[in-house]
Design an enzyme around this catalytic site. Sequence first.
Site, PDB file in Angstrom:
ATOM      1  N   HIS A 205      -2.375  13.844  -8.724  1.00  0.00           N
ATOM      2  CA  HIS A 205      -2.913  14.889  -9.253  1.00  0.00           C
ATOM      3  C   HIS A 205      -4.454  13.920  -9.290  1.00  0.00           C
ATOM      4  O   HIS A 205      -4.828  13.554  -8.594  1.00  0.00           O
ATOM      5  CB  HIS A 205      -3.006  14.307 -10.590  1.00  0.00           C
ATOM      6  CG  HIS A 205      -0.981  15.345 -11.296  1.00  0.00           C
ATOM      7  ND1 HIS A 205       0.023  14.378 -10.742  1.00  0.00           N
ATOM      8  CD2 HIS A 205      -0.979  16.199 -12.032  1.00  0.00           C
ATOM      9  CE1 HIS A 205       0.884  14.945 -11.151  1.00  0.00           C
ATOM     10  NE2 HIS A 205       0.880  16.025 -12.012  1.00  0.00           N
TER      11      HIS A 205
ATOM     12  N   LYS B  51      -7.196  13.422 -14.556  1.00  0.00           N
ATOM     13  CA  LYS B  51      -6.365  12.538 -15.241  1.00  0.00           C
ATOM     14  C   LYS B  51      -5.818  11.049 -15.693  1.00  0.00           C
ATOM     15  O   LYS B  51      -5.802  10.360 -15.230  1.00  0.00           O
ATOM     16  CB  LYS B  51      -4.416  13.175 -14.235  1.00  0.00           C
ATOM     17  CG  LYS B  51      -3.429  13.019 -15.227  1.00  0.00           C
ATOM     18  CD  LYS B  51      -2.175  13.522 -14.557  1.00  0.00           C
ATOM     19  CE  LYS B  51      -0.647  13.469 -15.140  1.00  0.00           C
ATOM     20  NZ  LYS B  51      -1.248  14.350 -16.293  1.00  0.00           N
TER      21      LYS B  51
END
Length: 267
Positions: free
Chosen positions: A154, A158
Amino acid sequence: MTLRVAIAGASGRMGRMLIESTLAAADCRLAVALDRMGSPDLGRDAGDFLGQKTGVFITSELAALRDADVLIDFTRPEATLAHLPVCAAHGTRLVIGTTGFDDAGKQAIRAVAERTAVVFSPNMSVGVNVTFKLLEVAAKMLSSGYDIEVIEAHHRHKVDAPSGTALKMGEVIARALGQDLKDVGVFAREGVTGERKPGSIGFAAIRGGDIVGDHTVLFAGTGERIEITHKSTSRMVYAHGSVRAARFLADKKTGLFDMDDVLGLRR
């Protein structure tokens, strides 16, 4: 019936995608745009980033939720938990895509589902939820002789790891094998770890750049490897799935649902 939709985190990356998807849906109307106290976007029209005037102004007042049929929430656990009692009080349904809840947070969601209808899923993408089903089948057929690893990647912003989607993949696989992920999950490796424990499910998390969301489950056997991968190239897939979940809740009063229910995969 036109569904009145509230969006939490309205000035964030995901919030803006949700606003755009809601505005594009003929059967939905943006009714409320929420953001945190102190946000520089408070008071702005929620459609400004699109060059549109919606007449809906971004607010931090949770009481505004009384004007919505459903709240779509992709914020942080502490923010979502603050929204729960307000939605329950006004009968506002909830679509929760927030991840990173502890056991107490998940219990709070289950409790509020006794007072209003909730769709709670770590990933609202249609493709990801189909992938969960593929993993269930693969795990049952590859239950012996294969080591299982979940690898996810990600963007740099995040804040939780492993991702909620990766954890759900592990849960689906563990359940298919008759196990509990809490007993077989391996979430960190460093130093001299010894040989891999048979039956364990390993996790690896990558964070960098602007990666929207990549998930791969590796079934590694002797002489062959099977990989089941899902890659998201736009957050819009989560937004579209969330609006679909909001429609699913339109005729529901109470209950806790997930994307299997929304997509009819449970059958």
